[in-house]
Scaffold this motif. Sequence first.
Motif, PDB file in Angstrom:
ATOM      1  N   ILE A  73       0.686  -1.165  -0.027  1.00 20.57           N
ATOM      2  CA  ILE A  73       0.140  -0.022   0.117  1.00 20.57           C
ATOM      3  C   ILE A  73       0.717   1.190   0.117  1.00 20.57           C
ATOM      4  N   ARG A  74       1.770   1.350   1.019  1.00 20.79           N
ATOM      5  CA  ARG A  74       2.714   2.403   0.838  1.00 20.79           C
ATOM      6  C   ARG A  74       3.697   2.635  -0.201  1.00 20.79           C
ATOM      7  N   GLU A  75       3.863   1.547  -0.894  1.00 22.50           N
ATOM      8  CA  GLU A  75       4.866   1.492  -2.034  1.00 22.50           C
ATOM      9  C   GLU A  75       3.750   2.239  -3.099  1.00 22.50           C
ATOM     10  N   VAL A  76       2.741   1.606  -3.411  1.00 24.92           N
ATOM     11  CA  VAL A  76       1.944   2.142  -4.511  1.00 24.92           C
ATOM     12  C   VAL A  76       1.598   3.778  -4.411  1.00 24.92           C
ATOM     13  N   ARG A  77       1.193   3.997  -2.951  1.00 22.85           N
ATOM     14  CA  ARG A  77       1.147   5.502  -2.889  1.00 22.85           C
ATOM     15  C   ARG A  77       2.183   6.301  -2.854  1.00 22.85           C
ATOM     16  N   ASP A  78       3.489   5.802  -2.539  1.00 25.17           N
ATOM     17  CA  ASP A  78       4.488   6.664  -2.867  1.00 25.17           C
ATOM     18  C   ASP A  78       4.750   6.920  -4.328  1.00 25.17           C
ATOM     19  N   THR A  79       4.617   5.680  -5.050  1.00 21.75           N
ATOM     20  CA  THR A  79       4.743   5.818  -6.548  1.00 21.75           C
ATOM     21  C   THR A  79       3.855   6.778  -7.159  1.00 21.75           C
ATOM     22  N   TRP A  80       2.535   6.215  -7.076  1.00 22.09           N
ATOM     23  CA  TRP A  80       1.395   7.187  -7.604  1.00 22.09           C
ATOM     24  C   TRP A  80       0.987   8.174  -6.582  1.00 22.09           C
ATOM     25  N   GLN A  81       1.373   9.293  -6.889  1.00 21.36           N
ATOM     26  CA  GLN A  81       1.083  10.350  -5.477  1.00 21.36           C
ATOM     27  C   GLN A  81      -0.272  11.029  -5.839  1.00 21.36           C
ATOM     28  N   PHE A  82      -1.403  10.136  -5.892  1.00 25.88           N
ATOM     29  CA  PHE A  82      -2.907  10.870  -6.044  1.00 25.88           C
ATOM     30  C   PHE A  82      -3.270  11.613  -4.974  1.00 25.88           C
ATOM     31  N   TYR A  83      -2.650  11.480  -3.634  1.00 27.37           N
ATOM     32  CA  TYR A  83      -2.950  12.156  -2.509  1.00 27.37           C
ATOM     33  C   TYR A  83      -2.360  13.382  -2.543  1.00 27.37           C
ATOM     34  N   ARG A  84      -1.258  13.270  -2.628  1.00 30.21           N
ATOM     35  CA  ARG A  84      -0.303  14.614  -2.776  1.00 30.21           C
ATOM     36  C   ARG A  84      -0.910  15.650  -3.721  1.00 30.21           C
ATOM     37  N   ASP A  85      -0.852  15.001  -4.937  1.00 30.96           N
ATOM     38  CA  ASP A  85      -1.185  16.115  -6.095  1.00 30.96           C
ATOM     39  C   ASP A  85      -2.665  16.504  -6.107  1.00 30.96           C
ATOM     40  N   ARG A  86      -3.499  16.184  -5.294  1.00 31.98           N
ATOM     41  CA  ARG A  86      -4.926  16.675  -5.158  1.00 31.98           C
ATOM     42  C   ARG A  86      -5.131  18.152  -5.184  1.00 31.98           C
ATOM     43  N   ARG A  87      -6.125  18.609  -5.497  1.00 32.77           N
ATOM     44  CA  ARG A  87      -6.366  20.002  -5.785  1.00 32.77           C
ATOM     45  C   ARG A  87      -7.626  20.203  -4.942  1.00 32.77           C
ATOM     46  N   PRO A  88      -7.875  20.142  -3.646  1.00 34.84           N
ATOM     47  CA  PRO A  88      -9.165  20.209  -3.194  1.00 34.84           C
ATOM     48  C   PRO A  88      -9.621  21.564  -3.376  1.00 34.84           C
ATOM     49  N   GLU A  89      -9.026  22.590  -3.125  1.00 33.13           N
ATOM     50  CA  GLU A  89      -9.356  24.168  -3.334  1.00 33.13           C
ATOM     51  C   GLU A  89     -10.359  24.266  -4.684  1.00 33.13           C
ATOM     52  N   THR A  90      -9.810  23.280  -5.682  1.00 35.63           N
ATOM     53  CA  THR A  90     -10.745  23.447  -7.063  1.00 35.63           C
ATOM     54  C   THR A  90     -12.118  22.782  -7.029  1.00 35.63           C
ATOM     55  N   TYR A  91     -12.241  21.930  -6.126  1.00 34.57           N
ATOM     56  CA  TYR A  91     -13.279  21.029  -5.826  1.00 34.57           C
ATOM     57  C   TYR A  91     -14.624  21.522  -5.080  1.00 34.57           C
ATOM     58  N   GLU A  92     -14.252  22.875  -4.475  1.00 37.31           N
ATOM     59  CA  GLU A  92     -15.326  23.254  -3.655  1.00 37.31           C
ATOM     60  C   GLU A  92     -16.696  23.523  -3.993  1.00 37.31           C
ATOM     61  N   LYS A  93     -16.968  23.704  -5.123  1.00 30.48           N
ATOM     62  CA  LYS A  93     -18.317  23.581  -5.944  1.00 30.48           C
ATOM     63  C   LYS A  93     -18.973  22.390  -6.384  1.00 30.48           C
ATOM     64  N   MET A  94     -18.047  21.350  -6.127  1.00 31.07           N
ATOM     65  CA  MET A  94     -18.578  19.970  -6.808  1.00 31.07           C
ATOM     66  C   MET A  94     -20.055  19.696  -6.262  1.00 31.07           C
ATOM     67  N   GLY A  95     -20.163  19.857  -4.977  1.00 28.54           N
ATOM     68  CA  GLY A  95     -21.493  19.248  -4.294  1.00 28.54           C
ATOM     69  C   GLY A  95     -22.793  20.286  -4.896  1.00 28.54           C
ATOM     70  N   GLN A  96     -22.314  21.415  -5.130  1.00 26.76           N
ATOM     71  CA  GLN A  96     -23.498  22.543  -5.936  1.00 26.76           C
ATOM     72  C   GLN A  96     -23.747  22.141  -6.992  1.00 26.76           C
ATOM     73  N   LEU A  97     -22.936  21.545  -7.915  1.00 27.68           N
ATOM     74  CA  LEU A  97     -23.277  21.307  -9.443  1.00 27.68           C
ATOM     75  C   LEU A  97     -24.272  20.395  -9.717  1.00 27.68           C
ATOM     76  N   LEU A  98     -25.230  20.697 -10.436  1.00 21.00           N
ATOM     77  CA  LEU A  98     -26.497  19.913 -10.842  1.00 21.00           C
ATOM     78  C   LEU A  98     -26.015  19.345 -12.342  1.00 21.00           C
ATOM     79  N   PRO A  99     -26.255  17.988 -12.745  1.00 17.33           N
ATOM     80  CA  PRO A  99     -26.106  17.520 -14.109  1.00 17.33           C
ATOM     81  C   PRO A  99     -27.058  18.096 -14.938  1.00 17.33           C
TER      82      PRO A  99
END
Length: 189
Positions: free
Chosen positions: A163-189
Amino acid sequence: YNTAAVIDADGSYLGKYRKHHIPQVGVGDKGYGFWEKYYFKPGNLGYPVFDTAFAKVGVYICYDRHFPEGARVLGLNGAEVVFNPSATVAGLSEYLWKLEQPAHAVANGYYLGAINRVGYEGPWNMGEFYGQSYLVDPRGEFVATGSRDQDEVIIGEMNKKFIREVRDTWQFYRDRRPETYEKMGQLLP
């Protein structure tokens, strides 16, 4: 609520998870289906992770698997393995069964145990529950797979260092941009 209790190796009760996403889906030629909005409330306890004797465990129930947001929160909350017990019939979403959950495992760097029942349930006969339970690793590779038509226990090995090896290789948590997701819950299809 559609609820899963989490019991540790010593038999102690650690807590519960309540299914968040409630389906309203018709299947079969007689109009039977999963009309769960009539008898389940949506979960209200968040996405807890339980520290068991073996691993940090999260739970996602059945229809939840179609929603990547909760799968991500389980990973962010520290899950090392997520279990998804399901009762899903052949047809509508069977092709997603071996697609979505391995993708959750990869995107979040954890193991995922996908459990599905087998057989038919009378008197409704809404279709065949197609089994095919499995365990995938954090790279989405199948570690163990069950059959389509018989009750069984599948066993696969989990390597927490992987688990640690994969997370260290693929830095999906590190490279997240939560500040860009703020409105996700407000969007409607």
